[in-house]
Motif scaffolding. Sequence first.
Motif, PDB file in Angstrom:
ATOM      1  N   TYR A 119       1.009  -0.994  -0.024  1.00  0.00           N
ATOM      2  CA  TYR A 119       0.189   0.273  -0.624  1.00  0.00           C
ATOM      3  C   TYR A 119       1.319   1.209   0.383  1.00  0.00           C
ATOM      4  O   TYR A 119       1.732   1.799   0.498  1.00  0.00           O
ATOM      5  CB  TYR A 119      -1.017  -0.163   1.502  1.00  0.00           C
ATOM      6  N   GLY A 120       1.399   1.715  -0.887  1.00  0.00           N
ATOM      7  CA  GLY A 120       1.896   3.147  -1.293  1.00  0.00           C
ATOM      8  C   GLY A 120       1.867   3.981  -0.198  1.00  0.00           C
ATOM      9  O   GLY A 120       2.134   4.842   0.190  1.00  0.00           O
ATOM     10  N   PRO A 121       0.771   4.664  -0.540  1.00  0.00           N
ATOM     11  CA  PRO A 121       0.832   5.649   0.806  1.00  0.00           C
ATOM     12  C   PRO A 121       0.774   5.803   2.271  1.00  0.00           C
ATOM     13  O   PRO A 121       1.445   6.798   2.367  1.00  0.00           O
ATOM     14  CB  PRO A 121      -0.902   5.966   1.067  1.00  0.00           C
ATOM     15  N   LEU A 122       1.398   4.315   2.813  1.00  0.00           N
ATOM     16  CA  LEU A 122       1.721   4.289   4.094  1.00  0.00           C
ATOM     17  C   LEU A 122       2.778   3.429   3.733  1.00  0.00           C
ATOM     18  O   LEU A 122       3.811   3.972   5.193  1.00  0.00           O
ATOM     19  CB  LEU A 122       0.727   3.615   4.966  1.00  0.00           C
ATOM     20  N   ARG A 123       3.815   3.987   2.551  1.00  0.00           N
ATOM     21  CA  ARG A 123       4.658   3.251   2.475  1.00  0.00           C
ATOM     22  C   ARG A 123       6.007   3.911   3.377  1.00  0.00           C
ATOM     23  O   ARG A 123       5.784   4.928   3.108  1.00  0.00           O
ATOM     24  CB  ARG A 123       5.373   2.357   0.994  1.00  0.00           C
ATOM     25  N   GLY A 124       6.636   3.668   3.840  1.00  0.00           N
ATOM     26  CA  GLY A 124       7.912   4.460   4.687  1.00  0.00           C
ATOM     27  C   GLY A 124       7.698   4.910   6.063  1.00  0.00           C
ATOM     28  O   GLY A 124       7.881   5.562   6.490  1.00  0.00           O
ATOM     29  N   PHE A 125       6.467   4.824   6.947  1.00  0.00           N
ATOM     30  CA  PHE A 125       5.462   5.451   7.583  1.00  0.00           C
ATOM     31  C   PHE A 125       5.478   3.915   9.298  1.00  0.00           C
ATOM     32  O   PHE A 125       6.206   3.532   8.560  1.00  0.00           O
ATOM     33  CB  PHE A 125       4.247   5.655   7.257  1.00  0.00           C
ATOM     34  N   PRO A 126       6.029   4.836  10.246  1.00  0.00           N
ATOM     35  CA  PRO A 126       6.152   3.885  11.217  1.00  0.00           C
ATOM     36  C   PRO A 126       5.219   3.746  11.843  1.00  0.00           C
ATOM     37  O   PRO A 126       4.525   4.389  11.900  1.00  0.00           O
ATOM     38  CB  PRO A 126       7.012   4.602  12.464  1.00  0.00           C
ATOM     39  N   VAL A 127       5.510   1.855  11.670  1.00  0.00           N
ATOM     40  CA  VAL A 127       3.501   1.293  12.529  1.00  0.00           C
ATOM     41  C   VAL A 127       3.916   0.593  13.453  1.00  0.00           C
ATOM     42  O   VAL A 127       5.313   0.000  13.590  1.00  0.00           O
ATOM     43  CB  VAL A 127       2.843   1.025  11.041  1.00  0.00           C
ATOM     44  N   SER A 128       3.327  -0.115  14.242  1.00  0.00           N
ATOM     45  CA  SER A 128       3.267  -0.909  15.046  1.00  0.00           C
ATOM     46  C   SER A 128       3.031  -3.057  14.220  1.00  0.00           C
ATOM     47  O   SER A 128       3.219  -2.264  13.117  1.00  0.00           O
ATOM     48  CB  SER A 128       2.110  -1.100  16.225  1.00  0.00           C
ATOM     49  N   LYS A 129       3.820  -3.780  14.935  1.00  0.00           N
ATOM     50  CA  LYS A 129       3.600  -5.189  13.903  1.00  0.00           C
ATOM     51  C   LYS A 129       1.741  -5.043  14.255  1.00  0.00           C
ATOM     52  O   LYS A 129       2.033  -5.937  13.044  1.00  0.00           O
ATOM     53  CB  LYS A 129       4.230  -5.861  15.265  1.00  0.00           C
ATOM     54  N   ALA A 130       1.866  -5.047  14.622  1.00  0.00           N
ATOM     55  CA  ALA A 130       0.071  -6.140  15.020  1.00  0.00           C
ATOM     56  C   ALA A 130      -0.833  -4.768  13.585  1.00  0.00           C
ATOM     57  O   ALA A 130      -1.331  -5.643  12.476  1.00  0.00           O
ATOM     58  CB  ALA A 130      -1.204  -4.706  16.088  1.00  0.00           C
ATOM     59  N   PHE A 131      -0.253  -3.574  13.670  1.00  0.00           N
ATOM     60  CA  PHE A 131      -1.067  -3.463  12.440  1.00  0.00           C
ATOM     61  C   PHE A 131      -0.411  -3.450  10.976  1.00  0.00           C
ATOM     62  O   PHE A 131      -1.194  -3.336  10.031  1.00  0.00           O
ATOM     63  CB  PHE A 131      -0.621  -0.876  12.419  1.00  0.00           C
ATOM     64  N   ASP A 132       0.769  -3.400  10.954  1.00  0.00           N
ATOM     65  CA  ASP A 132       1.914  -4.357  10.429  1.00  0.00           C
ATOM     66  C   ASP A 132       1.327  -5.259   9.030  1.00  0.00           C
ATOM     67  O   ASP A 132       1.010  -5.827   8.442  1.00  0.00           O
ATOM     68  CB  ASP A 132       3.137  -4.000  10.234  1.00  0.00           C
ATOM     69  N   SER A 133       1.267  -6.392  10.338  1.00  0.00           N
ATOM     70  CA  SER A 133       0.637  -7.868  10.254  1.00  0.00           C
ATOM     71  C   SER A 133      -0.587  -7.470   9.609  1.00  0.00           C
ATOM     72  O   SER A 133      -1.334  -8.583   8.437  1.00  0.00           O
ATOM     73  CB  SER A 133       0.583  -8.168  11.109  1.00  0.00           C
ATOM     74  N   THR A 134      -1.762  -7.054  10.117  1.00  0.00           N
ATOM     75  CA  THR A 134      -2.519  -6.411   9.935  1.00  0.00           C
ATOM     76  C   THR A 134      -2.889  -6.047   8.318  1.00  0.00           C
ATOM     77  O   THR A 134      -3.982  -6.724   7.423  1.00  0.00           O
ATOM     78  CB  THR A 134      -4.244  -5.749  10.468  1.00  0.00           C
ATOM     79  N   MET A 135      -2.148  -4.646   7.975  1.00  0.00           N
ATOM     80  CA  MET A 135      -2.325  -4.488   6.456  1.00  0.00           C
ATOM     81  C   MET A 135      -1.878  -5.803   5.201  1.00  0.00           C
ATOM     82  O   MET A 135      -1.762  -6.005   4.287  1.00  0.00           O
ATOM     83  CB  MET A 135      -0.955  -3.490   6.633  1.00  0.00           C
ATOM     84  N   ARG A 136      -0.540  -6.507   6.220  1.00  0.00           N
ATOM     85  CA  ARG A 136      -0.400  -7.329   4.947  1.00  0.00           C
ATOM     86  C   ARG A 136      -1.205  -8.572   5.164  1.00  0.00           C
ATOM     87  O   ARG A 136      -1.150  -9.195   3.482  1.00  0.00           O
ATOM     88  CB  ARG A 136       1.057  -7.997   6.117  1.00  0.00           C
ATOM     89  N   LEU A 137      -2.034  -9.131   6.134  1.00  0.00           N
ATOM     90  CA  LEU A 137      -2.226  -9.911   5.995  1.00  0.00           C
ATOM     91  C   LEU A 137      -3.936  -9.685   4.732  1.00  0.00           C
ATOM     92  O   LEU A 137      -4.890 -10.503   4.016  1.00  0.00           O
ATOM     93  CB  LEU A 137      -3.612 -10.206   7.264  1.00  0.00           C
ATOM     94  N   SER A 138      -3.962  -8.478   4.965  1.00  0.00           N
ATOM     95  CA  SER A 138      -5.445  -7.603   4.829  1.00  0.00           C
ATOM     96  C   SER A 138      -4.640  -7.791   2.329  1.00  0.00           C
ATOM     97  O   SER A 138      -6.187  -8.114   2.066  1.00  0.00           O
ATOM     98  CB  SER A 138      -6.305  -6.552   4.853  1.00  0.00           C
ATOM     99  N   LEU A 139      -3.688  -7.328   1.968  1.00  0.00           N
ATOM    100  CA  LEU A 139      -3.093  -6.914   0.603  1.00  0.00           C
ATOM    101  C   LEU A 139      -2.615  -8.027   0.389  1.00  0.00           C
ATOM    102  O   LEU A 139      -2.452  -7.639  -0.327  1.00  0.00           O
ATOM    103  CB  LEU A 139      -2.810  -5.458   1.177  1.00  0.00           C
ATOM    104  N   GLU A 140      -2.317  -8.565   1.123  1.00  0.00           N
ATOM    105  CA  GLU A 140      -0.669  -9.477   0.793  1.00  0.00           C
ATOM    106  C   GLU A 140      -0.977 -11.028   0.629  1.00  0.00           C
ATOM    107  O   GLU A 140      -1.024 -11.507  -0.312  1.00  0.00           O
ATOM    108  CB  GLU A 140       0.772  -9.072   1.170  1.00  0.00           C
TER     109      GLU A 140
END
Length: 465
Positions: A55-76
């Motif tokens: 997801y380009g608009p958020l690439r490079g932003f600091p996020v928690s592991k919980a949010f990162d895994s949710t994004m990966r689960l949703s989009l990848e």
Amino acid sequence: MLSSTAKRRSFQFSHWSFMFAEIAVWSFVVLAVTGAVLMVFYDPGMSQVTYDGSYGPLRGFPVSKAFDSTMRLSLEVRGGLLIRQIHHWAALVFVAAVVSQLLRMFLTGAFRRPRTGQWLVWVALLALGMAAGETGNALPDDMLSSGSLWLIMSVAQSVPVVGTWALSVLFGPDFPGDRVVPVMYGGHLLIAVVVAVLLIARELLVRRHGHSRFAASLPARRSARPAMALATVGMLIILGFGFQIAPVWLYGPAKPTQISAGSVPDWYMGFLDGALRIMPGWELTIGDHTLSLAVLVPTLVLPGVFFTVLAAYPTAERFLVSRRGRRDALGRPRTTSRTARGTLAHGLLDRPRETPVKTAVAVAGVTFYGLLWAAAANDQISHRFHLTLEAVTIFFRFAVVIGPVIAFVVTRWICLALRQTDHHVAEHGVETGIITRSPDGGYHERPAPARQERREPAITSGRRR
């Protein structure tokens, strides 16, 4: 191997109102299956990482592991978004089915002995379903869940004596800290286990006491359970596939001081949001301690009273009935055991119109809930109808007091009118529209006996004798 008695008392689908319990059961099955899949990919950690996903608009932003895994689960992860959305929809449908089941049992008197235990199970399932929804909403650690965490923190701070301790258990020394998501994750899993145990206990109670049924309705079909399972699972798949819910990539990662515009809770928590919005800013000072009633009353006192009344209603009604009539038709004292045996032998439950006060109480409660639910959108109502927010808030403050009273009076009047109509039909027969001429030249309608009227069937116990 189940005994013949257990098989005979298993689920029998003979009326549409019995589908609510089955929908709740199979929604939970979907929740358990999809939740197990989500556990494989989800990481509840709160340590910061740099997002480098698709997801380009958020690439490079600091996020928690919980949010990162949710994004990966949703989009990848292939099918991950579908599983997430089915899981969320199943949670919403589960609570809706539990609420509908409680209303059905209340209106028909199915909470009375010997099924009081089942009533208490459903009351507990409603509370646990709401708690599971709140703990689950916090897991993605997105900006929407951060708003819920602010509310949880405010509620904990408003609780006297133990509030500070609860706050430290959830968040640690700082807010939001690095502890709350793992704690919510553990609580979410624990609640799921308790719900599973309660549903199993409910099934055992049904097999022991029999399933209520409508005596004059369609013949019981024991093969309906697979059909209900297929229908429930299929509808949840359709909802998850076609209707977007909880798009965390649009919300963004959680920030303690921000929340997404237009954020609203799940439908079953809307009444708490509405109560918070219309509650006056009252405070109570006792010694050196100040109690914030504006938070304490809507979030703790109101739900506490609600669930206490639900759980205690069967006992309260039994006590009031025993006080009103101490002896039965044979002049014998109405002991608890004799009343229970009579209820079990006849197994007749109520038509809502036959108990106008109880039905009116139910409608008044639904009205109260609906007004609080609508009050959660006071800002949207103010904007759409070009009213001041203060005027809308004041309206709901009066409406939640006056509305249930009006609903009670109107519902009771309707029930009494329907009972009078039934009495008239039983005494004079059913209008048929058939006109006959008498020998003296007069014309009269030929009524049909009342037994030919298509009535709402009575409910009887599932036991066979």
